[in-house]
Design a protein around this motif. Structure first.
Motif, PDB file in Angstrom:
ATOM      1  N   UNK A 101      50.166  38.440  48.586  1.00 40.27           N
ATOM      2  CA  UNK A 101      50.004  39.662  47.803  1.00 40.27           C
ATOM      3  C   UNK A 101      50.716  39.554  46.454  1.00 40.27           C
ATOM      4  N   UNK A 102      51.902  38.971  46.441  1.00 37.17           N
ATOM      5  CA  UNK A 102      52.642  38.809  45.188  1.00 37.17           C
ATOM      6  C   UNK A 102      51.886  37.888  44.226  1.00 37.17           C
ATOM      7  N   UNK A 103      51.400  36.773  44.747  1.00 32.25           N
ATOM      8  CA  UNK A 103      50.678  35.814  43.910  1.00 32.25           C
ATOM      9  C   UNK A 103      49.357  36.412  43.433  1.00 32.25           C
ATOM     10  N   UNK A 104      48.698  37.182  44.286  1.00 23.99           N
ATOM     11  CA  UNK A 104      47.467  37.869  43.856  1.00 23.99           C
ATOM     12  C   UNK A 104      47.740  38.714  42.617  1.00 23.99           C
ATOM     13  N   UNK A 105      48.844  39.469  42.647  1.00 24.16           N
ATOM     14  CA  UNK A 105      49.187  40.324  41.496  1.00 24.16           C
ATOM     15  C   UNK A 105      49.497  39.493  40.252  1.00 24.16           C
ATOM     16  N   UNK A 106      50.258  38.417  40.440  1.00 24.12           N
ATOM     17  CA  UNK A 106      50.599  37.560  39.302  1.00 24.12           C
ATOM     18  C   UNK A 106      49.361  36.866  38.735  1.00 24.12           C
ATOM     19  N   UNK A 107      48.455  36.515  39.617  1.00 27.40           N
ATOM     20  CA  UNK A 107      47.221  35.855  39.178  1.00 27.40           C
ATOM     21  C   UNK A 107      46.320  36.857  38.434  1.00 27.40           C
ATOM     22  N   UNK A 108      46.255  38.084  38.918  1.00 22.49           N
ATOM     23  CA  UNK A 108      45.415  39.113  38.280  1.00 22.49           C
ATOM     24  C   UNK A 108      45.819  39.380  36.831  1.00 22.49           C
ATOM     25  N   UNK A 109      47.102  39.260  36.527  1.00 18.23           N
ATOM     26  CA  UNK A 109      47.564  39.514  35.158  1.00 18.23           C
ATOM     27  C   UNK A 109      47.721  38.226  34.347  1.00 18.23           C
ATOM     28  N   UNK A 110      47.262  37.110  34.912  1.00 21.23           N
ATOM     29  CA  UNK A 110      47.214  35.860  34.161  1.00 21.23           C
ATOM     30  C   UNK A 110      48.521  35.111  34.007  1.00 21.23           C
ATOM     31  N   UNK A 111      49.486  35.372  34.908  1.00 25.42           N
ATOM     32  CA  UNK A 111      50.778  34.700  34.808  1.00 25.42           C
ATOM     33  C   UNK A 111      50.867  33.463  35.694  1.00 25.42           C
ATOM     34  N   UNK A 112      50.041  33.415  36.722  1.00 25.56           N
ATOM     35  CA  UNK A 112      50.036  32.306  37.681  1.00 25.56           C
ATOM     36  C   UNK A 112      48.589  31.977  38.024  1.00 25.56           C
ATOM     37  N   UNK A 113      48.324  30.707  38.283  1.00 26.69           N
ATOM     38  CA  UNK A 113      47.010  30.275  38.761  1.00 26.69           C
ATOM     39  C   UNK A 113      47.190  29.489  40.046  1.00 26.69           C
ATOM     40  N   UNK A 114      46.213  29.634  40.933  1.00 21.56           N
ATOM     41  CA  UNK A 114      46.142  28.783  42.122  1.00 21.56           C
ATOM     42  C   UNK A 114      45.270  27.590  41.751  1.00 21.56           C
ATOM     43  N   UNK A 115      45.797  26.400  41.975  1.00 15.51           N
ATOM     44  CA  UNK A 115      45.036  25.187  41.668  1.00 15.51           C
ATOM     45  C   UNK A 115      45.095  24.238  42.853  1.00 15.51           C
ATOM     46  N   UNK A 116      44.061  23.413  42.948  1.00 14.43           N
ATOM     47  CA  UNK A 116      44.034  22.401  43.997  1.00 14.43           C
ATOM     48  C   UNK A 116      45.096  21.349  43.698  1.00 14.43           C
ATOM     49  N   UNK A 117      45.849  20.989  44.714  1.00 11.44           N
ATOM     50  CA  UNK A 117      46.884  19.960  44.578  1.00 11.44           C
ATOM     51  C   UNK A 117      46.203  18.603  44.450  1.00 11.44           C
ATOM     52  N   UNK A 118      46.435  17.885  43.353  1.00 14.06           N
ATOM     53  CA  UNK A 118      45.777  16.585  43.190  1.00 14.06           C
ATOM     54  C   UNK A 118      46.171  15.572  44.267  1.00 14.06           C
ATOM     55  N   UNK A 119      47.362  15.721  44.849  1.00 14.30           N
ATOM     56  CA  UNK A 119      47.818  14.800  45.889  1.00 14.30           C
ATOM     57  C   UNK A 119      47.229  15.147  47.254  1.00 14.30           C
ATOM     58  N   UNK A 120      46.814  16.400  47.459  1.00 18.93           N
ATOM     59  CA  UNK A 120      46.233  16.833  48.728  1.00 18.93           C
ATOM     60  C   UNK A 120      45.229  17.937  48.423  1.00 18.93           C
ATOM     61  N   UNK A 121      43.971  17.565  48.295  1.00 14.35           N
ATOM     62  CA  UNK A 121      42.930  18.489  47.855  1.00 14.35           C
ATOM     63  C   UNK A 121      42.705  19.654  48.825  1.00 14.35           C
ATOM     64  N   UNK A 122      43.276  19.572  50.027  1.00 19.14           N
ATOM     65  CA  UNK A 122      43.157  20.678  50.986  1.00 19.14           C
ATOM     66  C   UNK A 122      44.139  21.797  50.679  1.00 19.14           C
ATOM     67  N   UNK A 123      45.098  21.519  49.819  1.00 19.85           N
ATOM     68  CA  UNK A 123      46.175  22.474  49.563  1.00 19.85           C
ATOM     69  C   UNK A 123      46.092  23.030  48.146  1.00 19.85           C
ATOM     70  N   UNK A 124      46.449  24.308  48.013  1.00 24.74           N
ATOM     71  CA  UNK A 124      46.527  24.956  46.707  1.00 24.74           C
ATOM     72  C   UNK A 124      47.993  25.022  46.281  1.00 24.74           C
TER      73      UNK A 124
END
Length: 159
Positions: A81-104
């Motif tokens: 929920x915290x990350x959702x809020x931070x992502x909605x206002x453009x402060x954080x992004x969820x990205x695929x981990x290049x070392x483990x594509x199954x993980x964000x």
């Protein structure tokens, strides 16, 4: 022989009364600090919980959400929920981990870096302590550390 503790009025003070007064004053200080920080965080468009989450993220090292939950000492569902809020206002992004594509991983954006810097300033604001000498401040730090079990962090919530 133990030294007798006296009040500002010169009357003896019992330990339980003194401890109760200290607890009341610490509660008042905590409330003042929360109010001061909460107001400053609100001006940034953040809640205290989202500000703390952003503060825990290193802009130069993406972090899995589960690691953020560990740092905050809270449940992963709260972090979502915290990350959702931070992502909605453009402060954080969820990205695929290049070392483990199954993980964000959580990445602080360019805008997030600036806001995070401001959050750090707010969390370090020491105006409430301005009236203390260097020696008093050092003593207070040592006493607060002693009664806080070595600085155990408080748990977060999703607010």
């Amino acid at each position: 022989m133990a030294q007798e503790v006296v009040s500002a009025a010169g009357r003896p003070v019992d330990r339980s009364g003194l401890a109760a007064d200290v607890m009341r004053r610490m509660a008042h200080l905590t409330a003042s600090l929360r109010h001061q920080q909460g107001t400053a965080f609100a001006e940034l468009g953040l809640t205290p919980a989202t500000a703390r989450a952003l503060h825990e993220l290193d802009p130069d090292r993406p972090l899995p959400a589960r690691d953020l939950a560990d740092r905050l000492g809270c449940d992963r569902s709260n972090v979502t929920a915290l990350v959702d809020r931070l992502e909605q206002v453009g402060l954080v992004e969820r990205r695929t981990d290049p070392a483990d594509r199954r993980q964000k991983t959580l990445v602080v954006t360019a805008d997030g870096r600036g806001v995070r810097d401001r959050v750090t300033e707010v969390m370090s604001d020491s105006r409430l302590l301005a009236g203390l000498s260097d020696q008093e401040l050092s003593t207070l730090r040592d006493l607060v550390w002693k009664v806080s079990d070595g600085g155990c962090p408080e748990l977060c919530d999703s607010e």
